[in-house]
Design an enzyme around this catalytic site. Structure first.
Site, short mmCIF file in Angstrom:
data_model
loop_
_atom_site.label_atom_id
_atom_site.label_comp_id
_atom_site.label_asym_id
_atom_site.label_seq_id
_atom_site.Cartn_x
_atom_site.Cartn_y
_atom_site.Cartn_z
N ASP A 1 0.97 -1.21 -0.06
CA ASP A 1 -0.07 0.02 -0.07
C ASP A 1 0.95 1.42 -0.04
O ASP A 1 1.92 1.27 0.52
CB ASP A 1 -0.91 0.08 1.44
N GLY B 1 5.79 -0.05 4.79
CA GLY B 1 4.80 -0.28 3.84
C GLY B 1 5.10 -0.69 2.52
O GLY B 1 6.17 -1.15 2.27
N GLU B 2 4.31 -0.33 1.35
CA GLU B 2 4.44 -0.59 -0.11
C GLU B 2 4.65 -2.14 -0.39
O GLU B 2 4.77 -2.46 -1.63
CB GLU B 2 6.00 -0.13 -0.39
N GLY B 3 4.57 -3.06 0.62
CA GLY B 3 4.59 -4.42 0.33
C GLY B 3 5.90 -4.84 0.47
O GLY B 3 6.49 -5.98 0.38
#
Lengths: 329, 329
Positions: B157, B294-296
């Site tokens: 995300d 975040g970001e995966g």
């Protein structure tokens, strides 16, 4: 090398992410860079050295497995079917299989023969090996590490009875009682655990030595001595596996204190002695997955984390390059 | 599917290693096999879906970063310089970059445009979006997951303000007070944290809804709704990242309870709400490295562990094949 550490921190802080938001991955990048002696280590070619040897102390029934399994597993390392073969492939690492003193050799060109002697002696009855044997195994490890010239070296072990040897080394070097350092290894029952504690107690009472090389000769193993040498001889970062390789690192750091900063603990095993050695070495493991196999399996699983940390350092864009507003400056 | 789980356990127990000695890696192999509906899942082609969107609630100063950073980071995902780009490459995973509703679109063919609307509304003043918008974002995620048809999907995300949305979702769905679910996100100071708690408190007081889709519309985000859909639409195992993706999974499991067994928690972030959601979902993370990006990123770092677990299952030799004495039988 505080200037390399500071340079890597600055480089990581300039990347398009909140400061420190990659947590231990950032610490890992700093540590590895310092261990490599450069702020731009780039990709490190990984090698996993798995050393096998037999232990005289196995006669006391301290393992759930018969002694022949050491040789059988060495053959399985060579033929590619063992866990460490699979995990080394997944990690993109070269696997170097070493016979550091199994009772009977495995006739396979994939096995490097470093047979100082065929197994150690029962260390409840006398020293596991002579100081000269321990030194010869250690020096063979150092020589292999130099020959490999890998960017990062991971350590693995195989030897029926070797958690008992690691427990005795740990108890002797850290001054701990046998019951604190002995665990179930590959899965001994309560009776087997009692035998293990008793064996370590008798060994400690018999061998009143404290110089690291004397302790290694008294209660160590040939694969452990070899791995001590690999850790010392590797020029860069060294990834430990479980209890056995941690005990080898403990001896290695006593002999070569500057090695400590190059050590990476891959995982925390359920062996009680493992956590005690890691605490003494000041190492916090990357993984805690209940692994208790050895062979370098945990070290192989941690290698991608190290490579990812280095890729972040070398490949990520900075705020400036990406044109991202840096509010954290 | 207890028969698949039992078949995988038997297969793992036949491998040349003490029973259960690969710990959680073995549990992971069992879980993934069951999630795939086969005892022999083999290699799973991984895809990481990172969805970005803007949050009206960002006007309250709940993030350390200005709102424009959402769009800037989306552009950085597309150009390959962000952390998730580097980590996806290291994990050998396809990276799918989705604009699920950023204020201004990024003109780059590498970005999939799923712009139900340009950002959500401030949810202290009204619902973040309509139920129809939430459903449209969710269905777009489901559609993408089906189109991708990956073996394993990881979620990521991006969205300035989205830990506040995740905190509100968590508080609403788990019935928890705002101060327990709010953390520092990407790094707000004490004052920012107080604002965040206050924003969540006001949102909970305003939106007296409890049906999951209504809660999602009231205090969710467009990227979160999209990721709910990805999780539901993915046919196989789904790897979560940090707090935002866990909140998406929480909504998804409320809508589709059978999803729970397919979820893999990659890591534990320092966000207090993350641990609360993981506990509710019954998930134990694989990594605990203090990641809060975040970001995966954490999901990407855990993918090699999943692939290694599957390689153990498919590639390791059995005791019988290797001719090793199986004392543990």
């Amino acid at each position: 090398m505080p200037e390399i550490a500071a340079e890597v921190r600055r480089a990581l802080d300039a990347k398009t992410k909140p400061r420190g938001s990659l947590g231990r991955l950032e610490d890992l990048a700093v540590q590895v860079a310092v261990a490599c002696g450069t702020a731009t280590p780039g990709y490190l070619r990984p090698a996993i050295v798995v050393a096998a040897a037999d232990h005289g102390v196995a006669v006391h029934g301290v393992s759930a497995y018969p002694q022949e399994v050491t040789q059988q597993m060495l053959a399985t390392f060579a033929s590619g079917g063992a866990a460490i073969c699979v995990l080394a492939r997944e990690a993109g690492a070269e696997l170097v299989v070493v016979d550091a003193g199994v009772l009977e050799p495995v006739d396979d060109p994939a096995v490097r023969q470093v047979r100082i002697r065929a197994g150690t002696a029962d260390f409840t009855a006398g020293p596991a090996m002579t100081r000269a044997d321990a030194l010869a195994a250690l020096e063979a490890g150092t020589e292999l590490a130099r020959e490999l010239d890998a960017g990062i070296v991971a350590l693995g072990d195989m030897g029926i009875g070797n958690t008992t040897s690691a427990a005795a080394l740990t108890a002797a070097l850290l001054g701990l009682p046998p019951e604190e350092v002995c665990g179930r290894g590959t899965g001994v029952d309560d009776e087997g655990l009692r035998r293990k504690v008793d064996v370590v107690r008798r060994a400690l009472a018999r061998h009143l030595v404290d110089e690291p090389l004397d302790v290694l000769a008294a209660v160590g193993g040939l694969e452990i001595a070899f791995l001590v040498g690999v850790a010392i001889g590797a020029g860069g970062p060294v990834v430990l596996d479980g209890f056995i390789t941690a005990a080898a690192a403990l001896v290695a750091v006593r002999l070569t204190p500057e090695l400590r900063g190059r050590l990476i603990a891959s995982h925390r095993s359920p062996e009680p002695g493992h956590s005690l050695v890691l605490a003494d070495l000041g190492l916090e493991p990357l993984l805690d997955l209940g692994l208790r196999l050895g062979e370098g399996s945990g070290a192989a699983l941690a290698l991608p984390l190290v490579q990812s940390a280095l890729a972040i350092l070398s490949d990520m864009a900075t705020f400036e390059q990406a044109g991202v507003t840096d509010a954290g400056r």
